[in-house]
Design an enzyme around this catalytic site. Sequence first.
Site, PDB file in Angstrom:
ATOM      1  N   GLU A 369      47.773-132.214 -78.036  1.00 48.96           N
ATOM      2  CA  GLU A 369      46.637-133.064 -77.654  1.00 48.96           C
ATOM      3  C   GLU A 369      45.958-133.790 -78.804  1.00 48.96           C
ATOM      4  O   GLU A 369      44.981-134.080 -78.979  1.00 48.96           O
ATOM      5  CB  GLU A 369      45.363-132.205 -77.209  1.00 48.96           C
ATOM      6  CG  GLU A 369      45.470-131.468 -75.763  1.00 48.96           C
ATOM      7  CD  GLU A 369      44.520-131.112 -75.073  1.00 48.96           C
ATOM      8  OE1 GLU A 369      43.466-130.899 -75.857  1.00 48.96           O
ATOM      9  OE2 GLU A 369      44.311-130.922 -74.143  1.00 48.96           O
ATOM     10  N   GLU A 449      48.839-128.923 -68.720  1.00 49.14           N
ATOM     11  CA  GLU A 449      47.339-128.086 -68.342  1.00 49.14           C
ATOM     12  C   GLU A 449      46.642-128.816 -67.355  1.00 49.14           C
ATOM     13  O   GLU A 449      46.666-130.068 -67.402  1.00 49.14           O
ATOM     14  CB  GLU A 449      46.755-128.190 -69.825  1.00 49.14           C
ATOM     15  CG  GLU A 449      47.493-127.386 -71.026  1.00 49.14           C
ATOM     16  CD  GLU A 449      46.387-127.297 -72.356  1.00 49.14           C
ATOM     17  OE1 GLU A 449      45.236-127.247 -72.054  1.00 49.14           O
ATOM     18  OE2 GLU A 449      46.851-127.107 -73.363  1.00 49.14           O
TER      19      GLU A 449
HETATM   20  C1  GAL Z   1      42.864-128.113 -73.837  1.00 49.18           C
HETATM   21  C2  GAL Z   1      43.785-127.392 -74.914  1.00 49.18           C
HETATM   22  C3  GAL Z   1      43.793-125.835 -74.797  1.00 49.18           C
HETATM   23  C4  GAL Z   1      42.407-125.249 -74.194  1.00 49.18           C
HETATM   24  C5  GAL Z   1      42.201-125.972 -73.034  1.00 49.18           C
HETATM   25  C6  GAL Z   1      41.001-125.374 -72.257  1.00 49.18           C
HETATM   26  O1  GAL Z   1      42.409-129.097 -74.212  1.00 49.18           O
HETATM   27  O2  GAL Z   1      44.900-128.036 -75.285  1.00 49.18           O
HETATM   28  O3  GAL Z   1      44.052-125.109 -75.985  1.00 49.18           O
HETATM   29  O4  GAL Z   1      41.437-125.507 -75.132  1.00 49.18           O
HETATM   30  O5  GAL Z   1      41.938-127.385 -73.157  1.00 49.18           O
HETATM   31  O6  GAL Z   1      40.808-126.145 -71.306  1.00 49.18           O
END
Ligand code: GAL
Length: 732
Positions: A369, A449
């Site tokens: 990210e 994600e």
């Molecule tokens: C993302 C991140 C993860 C975790 C997640 C929570 O932005 O890559 O490590 O923090 O959010 O939803």
Amino acid sequence: MRTVTNFNDGWLFEGREEVRLPHSAVELPFSYFDERVYQRPFTYEKRFTADAAWRGRDAVIVFDGVIANTRVELNGEVIAEHKDGYTPFEARLTDRLSDGENVLTVHIDGSENPEIPPFGGMIDYLTYAGIYRDVWLRVTDPVSLANVKIETPDVLAGNKIVRIMAELSNPNRVPLDGELTAVLKDATGTEIARTRSSVTGEKVEMSLEGLGSIRLWDVDSPVLYTLVLALETANGKDATSTRFGFRDVAFNTEGFWLNGRKLQLRGLNRHQSFPYAGYAMGRSAQIRDAEILKHELKLNMVRTSHYPQSTYFLDRCDEIGLLVFEEIPGWQHIGGQAWQAESVENVRRMIRRDWNHPSIVMWGVRINESADNHEFYLKTNAAARELDITRPTAGVRCITDSELLEDVYTMNDFMLGHEELGGNRPRTPLRPQREVTGLDHRVPYMVTEFNGHMYPTKSYDQEQRQAEHVRRHLEVLNAAYGDPEIAGAIGWCAFDYNTHKDFGSGDRICYHGVMDMFREPKFAAYVYASQCEPSEEVILKPVTLWARGERNIGGVLPLIILTNCDEVELQYGDNPPKRVVPDRENYPHLPHPPVVIDHRHVSQSEIGSWGWLWQHGTITGFLDGKTVATARFTADPKPTRLEVIADTSWVERHETVRVVVRVLDQAGNKLPYLFDPVTIALEGPAKLIGPDVVPVLGGSTGFWLRSTGAGPIQARVSHARIGSVTIDLTAR
Ligand code: GAL
């Protein structure tokens, strides 16, 4: 020949406590702690006597993983330094050993060194501190085998090839003339082919060709082979064996292909952390996590967010056929030049450690990210491509219109839920890839994600919230399955995890898992599990706590039943049963949509409302008209049975085993709002990790015990009202 001896025993920690590795410098409480307690220096010391047999040979200490900023001294002299916390490193003892006693001192620093990834900014996870993986003493002849890369090009062709690149270790630069033999063996140890090559330099390339009846490694049939290398030079003999598989992976605009067959990727992210012990959990816990992901959650992929994980975990992924997207350390922040150079090194270290794992199908070469950074990411991509041409690179981002330097555009798509925050778009589980990439053409694309912080959910949250948690995972998976431009989706995340104060629920926990920290499933876990074929396992999981007054307004409708059955029947009280088929209308793309029962199927007069008698229920799953699963619910739940289940009835010496504790009602369902304590008592050669009195959360809790020797172990779990249950284990 080499000897490799475990070097985990007999370390003196902070000059006062004798410990065994893997070790966490600070054992943390379950929640509400100050993570700064481990962010400081610590020292480990080990005294040993050099063996006369090492004389004239090469003696090296191998550290599999230490957090972090490690400095190793032998008798006061610095012999190795390694800042990164996730990759192995070596400390050479050769020519530095004293006769008699030697002192090996390991200085570590758990503070978040801003000069190295993943530090310098905020990170949503804890890195802990300690020598948290195994340590080995390796003694070899002066010339030995250092590393081997095994490639299997063109596996879809009739005659298969194995390409071997062996690197030799020759620290004293002695003459190298000799011979290297490579023997290919199948899983039974039967020799399939062999070849030889003369050795003239520190790199030897050779190949095995025209291999006939080779079986491919696949997710359903993870067939492994072993390559045995035998080295003979004037300055020594050595032998190693390395497991690998024959398989072909491709990511293109049509999706992901394994051995020429399209495979929709369905996965979750995994952090390598555990309650209390943090990262310091050994082989058996690593193995177990891989098994949970594959066999309980029925995933075909895991992302090692956000760093290289234990090789025990990866080995198990190889053995059970769980695909891996492996990542370098990092989280949003990119540091200066030295930091970036270290990150490029992280790419190299990760690949050089793991290039023979058939389960790994993609290298993450971008800081999770982070913003675009042309120069930096040219370098990380180049490093990966130079070392490994067989796997694609990927770069996980959460920004749109980001520059694509990798082979696969991997996106954290957290759009679902944005409409509630005042966004001007309708509920969108996933965005079309072109809206994300900003490109006018299709690229290899996957989602890495989703959900996570958009909808944190505890195992003891209200049923309605848990149902919405379920719905969000269903919607995203359905969208991913339905979009031919998306190769698959990896959700955030498998297990709840401890984190910094700046994230999570204030108690240092992110409740983002589909399982809790003990790896006990929340309802959302069954979104994934129910996508497997019933021939593998029949899944029938009604998303309900079965109570009149749990939801707003009351009742249990609409009732989502996560299942791979083709029909489900609900019987409320003694009313006539209702049969309902899976909801293909709302989830047309899922292999196994859930059944959703609502007032279309059950009338108000049948199920009643606030002020009406609450009754028992039975939910039955059918396949081809036959009953295959039943879930029963009582209208009057009471703590009735304490279920205590160990993952295995045996535990290897110094290893751990997880024990799950559930408080069940008369119908065998967990009591979601029973927060009573249970007491854990161990007898025999075992130690408890964490406290011996723990609350039940969401109807269950768990613990890990570590064996301290061999013999019978008894674990007794007691609950004031139910009594106690004792289970027997054997430490062997
Ligand atoms: C993302 C991140 C993860 C975790 C997640 C929570 O932005 O890559 O490590 O923090 O959010 O939803």
